[in-house]
Design an enzyme around this catalytic site. Sequence first.
Site, mmCIF file in Angstrom:
data_model
loop_
_atom_site.group_PDB
_atom_site.id
_atom_site.type_symbol
_atom_site.label_atom_id
_atom_site.label_comp_id
_atom_site.label_asym_id
_atom_site.label_seq_id
_atom_site.Cartn_x
_atom_site.Cartn_y
_atom_site.Cartn_z
ATOM 1 N N ALA A 25 1.022 -1.175 -0.236
ATOM 2 C CA ALA A 25 0.109 -0.029 -0.027
ATOM 3 C C ALA A 25 1.089 1.618 -0.062
ATOM 4 O O ALA A 25 1.694 1.353 0.630
ATOM 5 C CB ALA A 25 -1.097 0.508 1.101
ATOM 6 N N MET A 26 0.977 2.275 -0.785
ATOM 7 C CA MET A 26 2.141 3.030 -1.260
ATOM 8 C C MET A 26 0.888 4.165 -0.981
ATOM 9 O O MET A 26 0.227 4.733 -1.841
ATOM 10 C CB MET A 26 2.372 3.275 -2.732
ATOM 11 C CG MET A 26 3.399 1.637 -2.672
ATOM 12 S SD MET A 26 4.126 1.501 -3.901
ATOM 13 C CE MET A 26 5.654 2.727 -4.069
ATOM 14 N N GLY A 28 2.566 7.442 -1.155
ATOM 15 C CA GLY A 28 3.606 8.462 -1.423
ATOM 16 C C GLY A 28 4.400 8.925 -0.393
ATOM 17 O O GLY A 28 5.523 9.806 -1.029
ATOM 18 N N GLY A 29 4.432 8.155 0.401
ATOM 19 C CA GLY A 29 5.737 9.139 2.042
ATOM 20 C C GLY A 29 6.837 8.182 1.811
ATOM 21 O O GLY A 29 6.256 7.589 1.172
ATOM 22 N N SER A 32 5.987 4.398 3.036
ATOM 23 C CA SER A 32 5.538 2.860 2.642
ATOM 24 C C SER A 32 6.461 2.668 1.638
ATOM 25 O O SER A 32 6.434 1.888 0.995
ATOM 26 C CB SER A 32 4.286 3.553 1.430
ATOM 27 O OG SER A 32 3.886 4.862 1.170
ATOM 28 N N CYS A 119 -10.920 4.922 8.625
ATOM 29 C CA CYS A 119 -9.822 4.753 6.767
ATOM 30 C C CYS A 119 -9.089 3.480 7.461
ATOM 31 O O CYS A 119 -9.605 2.956 6.009
ATOM 32 C CB CYS A 119 -9.011 5.856 6.853
ATOM 33 S SG CYS A 119 -7.895 5.423 5.310
ATOM 34 N N GLY A 143 2.902 0.591 5.842
ATOM 35 C CA GLY A 143 4.284 1.627 5.919
ATOM 36 C C GLY A 143 3.960 2.246 7.220
ATOM 37 O O GLY A 143 4.470 2.595 8.418
ATOM 38 N N CYS A 215 -5.600 13.798 7.311
ATOM 39 C CA CYS A 215 -5.055 13.975 5.764
ATOM 40 C C CYS A 215 -5.944 14.889 4.999
ATOM 41 O O CYS A 215 -5.519 15.540 4.247
ATOM 42 C CB CYS A 215 -4.560 12.361 4.667
ATOM 43 S SG CYS A 215 -6.304 11.584 4.779
#
Length: 378
Positions: A25-26, A28-29, A32, A119, A143, A215
């Site tokens: 699960a990415m 963008g940080g 992860s 979430c 992550g 977020c």
Amino acid sequence: MPEAAEAAALFDLPRAASECRIVVAMSGGVDSSVVAALAAASGAETIGITLQLYDYGAATGRKGACCAGDDISDARAVSDRLGIAHYVFDHESAFRGSVVEQFADDYLAGRTPVPCIRCNMGPKFTDLLDMARELGADCLATGHYVRRIAGEDGAELHRAHDPARDQSYFLYGTTDVQLDYLRFPLGGMPKARVRELAAAAGLRNAAKADSQDICFVPDGDYAKIVRSLRPEGGEPGDIVHAETKKVLGRHKGIIHYTVGQRRGLDIGGLAEPLYVLGIDAAERHVLVGPKRMLAVSAARLIETNRIGPLPEGKQLTAKVRSLSKPVPVTLDGPLGDGAETTIRFTDPELGVAPGQAAVIYAGDRVIGGGWIEKTERV
């Protein structure tokens, strides 16, 4: 990057890594992204998935959010750098319904929500797990800073080694079936090590700022989001003393106040500081009182979840806010399968807010938890 065998050990794979497929699960940080780099280094086939949950980035100019705008671009660039497949799925509508709308409704009802838990219970785990299984993956890796440890009765969820990074509070709703499939390779690492690995792998987001807790809230102005969805939450009302029932002033909308809050009441001429004790949403009243009235002896939990069996003969503790320290409690009722239960504090606890989660631990192990529905004042 670690050697292949060392990297593979972080994922507890069922067979040789070269025969396995890992979905990551990415967001963008950097966290992860490092998980994806470790998965690729293990020799397993690695696939990155990003859920596009919203896109406020263009409007706010804020980086380091999660699952939107520049973050998706970063996830794609990292995947290209690692030579792995990367897919983006639009989940904005589902996220709005199950997380953002619920967030607004909770504030309108006088509760203090935790959207990150919603979430994780919804788009991040339920939907991503389904996608990973459809792709034939052996596991889904994230992550998050928690540890998955094999126990006598199956996989257990434990706090991260680094208490400053621990995210176990936000994952208490994880089910046994989900935990069996999930992997958290960063749970034993300090953040500095994660950034070192990102730099060593040449990832462009190695120095990227950490994501915000909420977020989808631009610049931390959650009231603005709530007002846009539920304008009635910004209607003024009375500030009422919880003991004397005396009206002390006017407020600018119940969505601006949470239990335990002291600042922003704008009440002058008081003999002692007053704190928000609760919200009467029906009457649009903000109830206030002295600090001693914040103390509660118990909290009623709803929609509870339990991870693994209850331990016998062990002291249980609970966190009632993400940044609070676990405090000793006893359970009065069943835990799990959505049942209601009551936690009783050994010592009075301050500022326990309906709408927050109470997460229960036995040592470092997460036992489960539930949503705080109401409290019993000392």
